[in-house]
Design a protein around this motif. Structure first.
Motif, PDB file in Angstrom:
ATOM      1  N   ALA A 196      48.945  -5.198 -10.780  1.00 33.09           N
ATOM      2  CA  ALA A 196      48.023  -6.257  -9.725  1.00 33.09           C
ATOM      3  C   ALA A 196      46.425  -5.743  -9.997  1.00 33.09           C
ATOM      4  CB  ALA A 196      49.100  -6.141  -7.865  1.00 33.09           C
ATOM      5  N   ILE A 197      45.951  -4.337  -9.639  1.00 28.18           N
ATOM      6  CA  ILE A 197      45.080  -4.633  -9.831  1.00 28.18           C
ATOM      7  C   ILE A 197      43.902  -5.617  -9.643  1.00 28.18           C
ATOM      8  CG2 ILE A 197      44.373  -2.890 -11.350  1.00 28.18           C
ATOM      9  CD1 ILE A 197      42.509  -1.005  -9.772  1.00 28.18           C
ATOM     10  N   PHE A 198      44.282  -6.073 -11.072  1.00 32.56           N
ATOM     11  CA  PHE A 198      42.702  -6.794 -11.531  1.00 32.56           C
ATOM     12  C   PHE A 198      43.025  -8.237 -10.177  1.00 32.56           C
ATOM     13  CE2 PHE A 198      41.345  -5.459 -16.114  1.00 32.56           C
ATOM     14  CZ  PHE A 198      40.054  -5.777 -15.430  1.00 32.56           C
ATOM     15  N   ASN A 199      44.765  -8.782 -10.004  1.00 35.42           N
ATOM     16  CA  ASN A 199      45.140  -9.614  -8.829  1.00 35.42           C
ATOM     17  C   ASN A 199      43.956  -9.703  -7.806  1.00 35.42           C
ATOM     18  OD1 ASN A 199      45.690 -11.246 -11.053  1.00 35.42           O
ATOM     19  ND2 ASN A 199      47.782 -10.462 -10.613  1.00 35.42           N
ATOM     20  N   PHE A 200      44.161  -7.905  -7.393  1.00 40.00           N
ATOM     21  CA  PHE A 200      43.755  -8.507  -6.144  1.00 40.00           C
ATOM     22  C   PHE A 200      42.002  -7.818  -5.477  1.00 40.00           C
ATOM     23  CE2 PHE A 200      45.782  -3.529  -6.052  1.00 40.00           C
ATOM     24  CZ  PHE A 200      44.885  -3.263  -5.781  1.00 40.00           C
ATOM     25  N   LEU A 201      41.511  -7.339  -6.671  1.00 41.59           N
ATOM     26  CA  LEU A 201      40.616  -7.246  -6.900  1.00 41.59           C
ATOM     27  C   LEU A 201      39.626  -8.482  -6.352  1.00 41.59           C
ATOM     28  CD1 LEU A 201      39.586  -3.740  -8.821  1.00 41.59           C
ATOM     29  CD2 LEU A 201      39.522  -4.247  -6.839  1.00 41.59           C
ATOM     30  N   SER A 202      40.302  -9.622  -7.389  1.00 31.13           N
ATOM     31  CA  SER A 202      39.399 -10.576  -7.420  1.00 31.13           C
ATOM     32  C   SER A 202      39.645 -11.847  -6.048  1.00 31.13           C
ATOM     33  CB  SER A 202      40.040 -11.344  -9.172  1.00 31.13           C
ATOM     34  OG  SER A 202      39.817 -10.246  -9.529  1.00 31.13           O
ATOM     35  N   ALA A 203      41.355 -11.824  -5.992  1.00 30.00           N
ATOM     36  CA  ALA A 203      41.377 -12.708  -4.503  1.00 30.00           C
ATOM     37  C   ALA A 203      41.603 -12.360  -3.969  1.00 30.00           C
ATOM     38  CB  ALA A 203      42.592 -12.996  -5.659  1.00 30.00           C
ATOM     39  N   ASP A 204      42.363 -11.088  -3.461  1.00 24.62           N
ATOM     40  CA  ASP A 204      42.443 -10.410  -1.754  1.00 24.62           C
ATOM     41  C   ASP A 204      41.778  -8.900  -2.303  1.00 24.62           C
ATOM     42  OD1 ASP A 204      43.010 -10.161   0.895  1.00 24.62           O
ATOM     43  OD2 ASP A 204      44.842  -9.900   0.702  1.00 24.62           O
ATOM     44  N   PRO A 205      40.022  -8.772  -1.358  1.00 19.56           N
ATOM     45  CA  PRO A 205      40.135  -7.225  -1.813  1.00 19.56           C
ATOM     46  C   PRO A 205      40.642  -6.382  -0.752  1.00 19.56           C
ATOM     47  CG  PRO A 205      38.100  -8.307  -1.553  1.00 19.56           C
ATOM     48  CD  PRO A 205      40.049  -9.766  -1.991  1.00 19.56           C
ATOM     49  N   PRO A 206      40.852  -5.301  -1.025  1.00 23.53           N
ATOM     50  CA  PRO A 206      41.120  -4.941  -0.241  1.00 23.53           C
ATOM     51  C   PRO A 206      39.132  -3.536  -0.393  1.00 23.53           C
ATOM     52  CG  PRO A 206      41.791  -3.465  -2.114  1.00 23.53           C
ATOM     53  CD  PRO A 206      41.604  -4.443  -2.170  1.00 23.53           C
ATOM     54  N   ASP A 207      39.538  -2.712   1.250  1.00 22.39           N
ATOM     55  CA  ASP A 207      38.529  -1.830   1.103  1.00 22.39           C
ATOM     56  C   ASP A 207      38.467  -0.651   0.997  1.00 22.39           C
ATOM     57  OD1 ASP A 207      37.306  -3.886   3.434  1.00 22.39           O
ATOM     58  OD2 ASP A 207      39.286  -3.261   4.228  1.00 22.39           O
ATOM     59  N   LEU A 208      39.451  -0.434  -0.325  1.00 16.10           N
ATOM     60  CA  LEU A 208      39.168   0.601  -0.958  1.00 16.10           C
ATOM     61  C   LEU A 208      41.046   0.967  -1.993  1.00 16.10           C
ATOM     62  CD1 LEU A 208      39.406   3.284   2.751  1.00 16.10           C
ATOM     63  CD2 LEU A 208      37.455   3.292   0.890  1.00 16.10           C
ATOM     64  N   ALA A 209      40.578   1.361  -2.663  1.00 19.64           N
ATOM     65  CA  ALA A 209      41.636   1.711  -3.570  1.00 19.64           C
ATOM     66  C   ALA A 209      41.383   2.714  -4.497  1.00 19.64           C
ATOM     67  CB  ALA A 209      41.660   0.909  -4.385  1.00 19.64           C
ATOM     68  N   THR A 210      42.289   3.221  -5.423  1.00 19.44           N
ATOM     69  CA  THR A 210      42.565   4.565  -5.796  1.00 19.44           C
ATOM     70  C   THR A 210      42.798   3.685  -7.178  1.00 19.44           C
ATOM     71  OG1 THR A 210      44.986   4.458  -5.983  1.00 19.44           O
ATOM     72  CG2 THR A 210      43.392   6.188  -4.173  1.00 19.44           C
ATOM     73  N   TRP A 211      42.145   4.207  -8.218  1.00 18.80           N
ATOM     74  CA  TRP A 211      42.412   4.852  -9.808  1.00 18.80           C
ATOM     75  C   TRP A 211      41.304   5.082 -10.777  1.00 18.80           C
ATOM     76  CZ3 TRP A 211      44.393   0.973 -12.453  1.00 18.80           C
ATOM     77  CH2 TRP A 211      44.896   1.185 -13.742  1.00 18.80           C
ATOM     78  N   TYR A 212      41.457   5.160 -11.949  1.00 15.67           N
ATOM     79  CA  TYR A 212      40.880   6.517 -12.733  1.00 15.67           C
ATOM     80  C   TYR A 212      39.430   6.029 -12.630  1.00 15.67           C
ATOM     81  CZ  TYR A 212      45.551   5.849 -13.135  1.00 15.67           C
ATOM     82  OH  TYR A 212      47.301   5.658 -12.665  1.00 15.67           O
ATOM     83  N   ALA A 213      39.218   7.483 -13.618  1.00  9.13           N
ATOM     84  CA  ALA A 213      37.612   7.505 -13.897  1.00  9.13           C
ATOM     85  C   ALA A 213      37.444   6.802 -15.187  1.00  9.13           C
ATOM     86  CB  ALA A 213      36.799   8.729 -13.424  1.00  9.13           C
ATOM     87  N   ALA A 214      36.063   7.173 -15.495  1.00  7.25           N
ATOM     88  CA  ALA A 214      35.551   6.831 -16.545  1.00  7.25           C
ATOM     89  C   ALA A 214      35.778   5.489 -17.950  1.00  7.25           C
ATOM     90  CB  ALA A 214      36.179   8.219 -17.653  1.00  7.25           C
ATOM     91  N   ASN A 215      36.302   5.593 -18.900  1.00  5.64           N
ATOM     92  CA  ASN A 215      36.016   4.515 -19.435  1.00  5.64           C
ATOM     93  C   ASN A 215      37.408   3.643 -18.179  1.00  5.64           C
ATOM     94  OD1 ASN A 215      34.630   4.525 -21.145  1.00  5.64           O
ATOM     95  ND2 ASN A 215      35.763   5.427 -22.807  1.00  5.64           N
ATOM     96  N   ARG A 216      38.608   3.783 -18.125  1.00  4.33           N
ATOM     97  CA  ARG A 216      39.327   3.177 -17.209  1.00  4.33           C
ATOM     98  C   ARG A 216      38.607   2.581 -16.005  1.00  4.33           C
ATOM     99  NH1 ARG A 216      44.758   4.789 -17.888  1.00  4.33           N
ATOM    100  NH2 ARG A 216      45.173   2.750 -16.851  1.00  4.33           N
ATOM    101  N   MET A 217      37.383   2.958 -15.874  1.00  4.97           N
ATOM    102  CA  MET A 217      37.015   2.054 -14.404  1.00  4.97           C
ATOM    103  C   MET A 217      36.259   0.898 -15.737  1.00  4.97           C
ATOM    104  SD  MET A 217      34.351   4.810 -12.607  1.00  4.97           S
ATOM    105  CE  MET A 217      33.270   5.381 -13.800  1.00  4.97           C
ATOM    106  N   ALA A 218      35.698   1.304 -16.695  1.00  2.83           N
ATOM    107  CA  ALA A 218      34.946   0.349 -17.467  1.00  2.83           C
ATOM    108  C   ALA A 218      34.615  -1.351 -16.548  1.00  2.83           C
ATOM    109  CB  ALA A 218      34.510   1.274 -18.785  1.00  2.83           C
ATOM    110  N   PRO A 219      36.263  -1.399 -17.161  1.00  2.00           N
ATOM    111  CA  PRO A 219      36.758  -3.406 -17.236  1.00  2.00           C
ATOM    112  C   PRO A 219      35.880  -3.621 -15.875  1.00  2.00           C
ATOM    113  CG  PRO A 219      38.612  -2.052 -18.078  1.00  2.00           C
ATOM    114  CD  PRO A 219      37.496  -1.041 -17.766  1.00  2.00           C
ATOM    115  N   PHE A 220      36.416  -3.082 -14.832  1.00  5.02           N
ATOM    116  CA  PHE A 220      36.059  -3.654 -13.465  1.00  5.02           C
ATOM    117  C   PHE A 220      34.270  -3.423 -12.867  1.00  5.02           C
ATOM    118  CE2 PHE A 220      40.759  -1.811 -13.428  1.00  5.02           C
ATOM    119  CZ  PHE A 220      40.828  -1.961 -13.382  1.00  5.02           C
ATOM    120  N   VAL A 221      33.827  -2.512 -13.626  1.00  6.83           N
ATOM    121  CA  VAL A 221      32.346  -1.990 -13.500  1.00  6.83           C
ATOM    122  C   VAL A 221      31.547  -3.529 -13.928  1.00  6.83           C
ATOM    123  CG1 VAL A 221      30.261  -0.988 -13.895  1.00  6.83           C
ATOM    124  CG2 VAL A 221      32.122  -0.155 -12.925  1.00  6.83           C
TER     125      VAL A 221
END
Length: 412
Positions: free
Chosen positions: A71-96
């Protein structure tokens, strides 16, 4: 000043309360902390924040782990929350890369996070900027049978030479040096990661994880040269692919194997299987090349602010609250993991104390192979490492195959 009637005073108070309620902000916080302990930790953090900021309410949306990944790609693009959890380093690279994370470098610079979270800084940095707050992590290392080592008169290894000597002594007494279970192949990746970090260093390891170095590179070959020194003499339990990692723990408990490279979550399993805490020791992965700076495996969960969050100023307040040493201590005590702020209170658990010291002083932290590499590459790598442990003679074919997968994955 004229006296107001009781009715007017009451009416004014109600209007004021209504206005305050109307201006109170609601932060939406999406998380996959759905297990009981993590869920309780988030609840404690939110409760503390709302007490500190009474006009800000935090609405937590909790997803199951797999559902969150989908769900994360969808909600970040369509209906973003104010905060969210995820993982560091390369796992955050696509979102950056897709512009979905807010750059929080100013918070790092303003609030002293570069010092407080020094060991996590590299895993939070892409393109020279910081993209979130490290909330929690845990250490990896070698857990060993203190009683067996004492009985044989050997010391926990600090260097590769000492490790090989310990392994030879254990093997000569009929004890397999290392337990491992690779039915699910990820434990083998812990070995690959640590060997690469100790032989080639963090910067090279991250280049490999980013697809910038082929697996047939001589420096990767060198990693397997060291791994061969353990696989070829039979220093791992045989048929490791027939065991899940938990199923290999009884071999460690019975003294048929003396060491286990694993994350700290394994300690509870070892104790539940019959070991006393006094029988278990912990030592960092040994030094191979003293010139290579220390880097450790420390899968790190982060909290970030989506790029299109509606209440960024309040979200920044929430991050700053979670960064406080006392908040880090409280939440991680509930999680049973380690606070990432080096100024946080040390946990009482001796293994977490050792891990806190190890990770707080590490030069860099990697996130584990299946977090640092894209999903398709991670699957191929995990399978390849599993096959290598079963048959080290297949090493060249495995590395050539990983090269082919790497070309496909990183060309997309």
């Amino acid at each position: 000043m004229p006296r107001l009637s009781r009715k007017l005073v009451l009416g004014a108070a109600l209007l004021g309360a209504a206005a305050a309620a109307a201006h109170a902000d609601e932060l939406v916080f999406n998380t996959d902390y759905s297990d009981p302990g993590p869920k309780a930790a988030i609840a404690a953090g939110v409760k503390g924040f709302e007490a500190a900021y009474p006009n800000i309410h935090v609405k937590v949306n909790t997803f199951d782990h797999e559902g969150y990944k989908s769900a994360i790609f969808n909600f970040l693009s369509a209906d973003p929350p104010d905060l969210a959890t995820w993982y560091a380093a390369n796992r955050m690279a696509p979102f950056v890369k897709d512009g979905l994370f807010t750059d929080v470098t100013p918070l790092w610079n303003k609030d002293g996070w570069n010092q407080a979270f020094a060991s996590s800084a590299s895993s939070m940095t892409l393109n020279g900027r910081k993209w979130g707050l490290p909330l929690t992590y845990y250490q990896w290392g070698i857990y060993y049978r203190k009683d067996l080592f004492h009985k044989l008169g050997i010391q926990p290894p600090k260097t590769w030479k000492e490790l090989l000597a310990d392994c030879a002594t254990l093997k000569s007494h009929g004890i397999t040096p290392f337990a491992i279970g690779t039915k699910a192949p990820w434990p083998a990746a812990g070995w690959f990661d640590y060997l690469d970090l100790r032989v080639n260093g963090y910067a090279f390891h991250m280049q490999l994880m980013a697809g910038k170095v082929p697996y047939t590179d001589p420096r990767v070959e060198k990693v397997f040269d060291y791994w061969d020194q353990l696989t070829k003499p039979g220093y791992f339990i045989p048929n490791s692919a027939s065991y899940a990692w938990q199923e290999a723990v009884p071999l460690f408990v019975k003294g048929q194997a003396a060491m286990y490279l694993m994350g700290n979550f394994a300690v509870d399993v070892m104790k539940s299987a019959g070991l006393k805490e006094s029988q278990i020791g912990f030592v960092p992965f040994p030094v191979i090349d003293p010139k290579v700076p220390d880097a450790e495996e420390a899968p790190t969960d982060i909290v970030f602010i989506p790029a299109h969050a509606k209440h960024k100023a309040d979200a920044e307040k929430f991050l700053a609250y979670l960064a406080r040493p006392e908040v880090q201590s409280k939440m991680n005590a509930i999680l049973g993991q380690l606070p990432t702020n080096k100024n946080a209170k040390l946990p009482d658990d001796p293994f977490l104390q050792a891990g806190f010291k190890l990770l707080s002083n590490a030069k860099d932290l990697s996130q584990f192979y299946d977090r640092d590499a894209p999903a398709q590459m991670a699957k191929a790598g995990l399978d390849g490492f599993q096959h290598y442990l079963m048959d080290p003679s297949q090493r060249q074919d495995i590395l050539k195959h990983l090269d082919e997968v790497e070309k496909q994955v990183y060309s997309q």
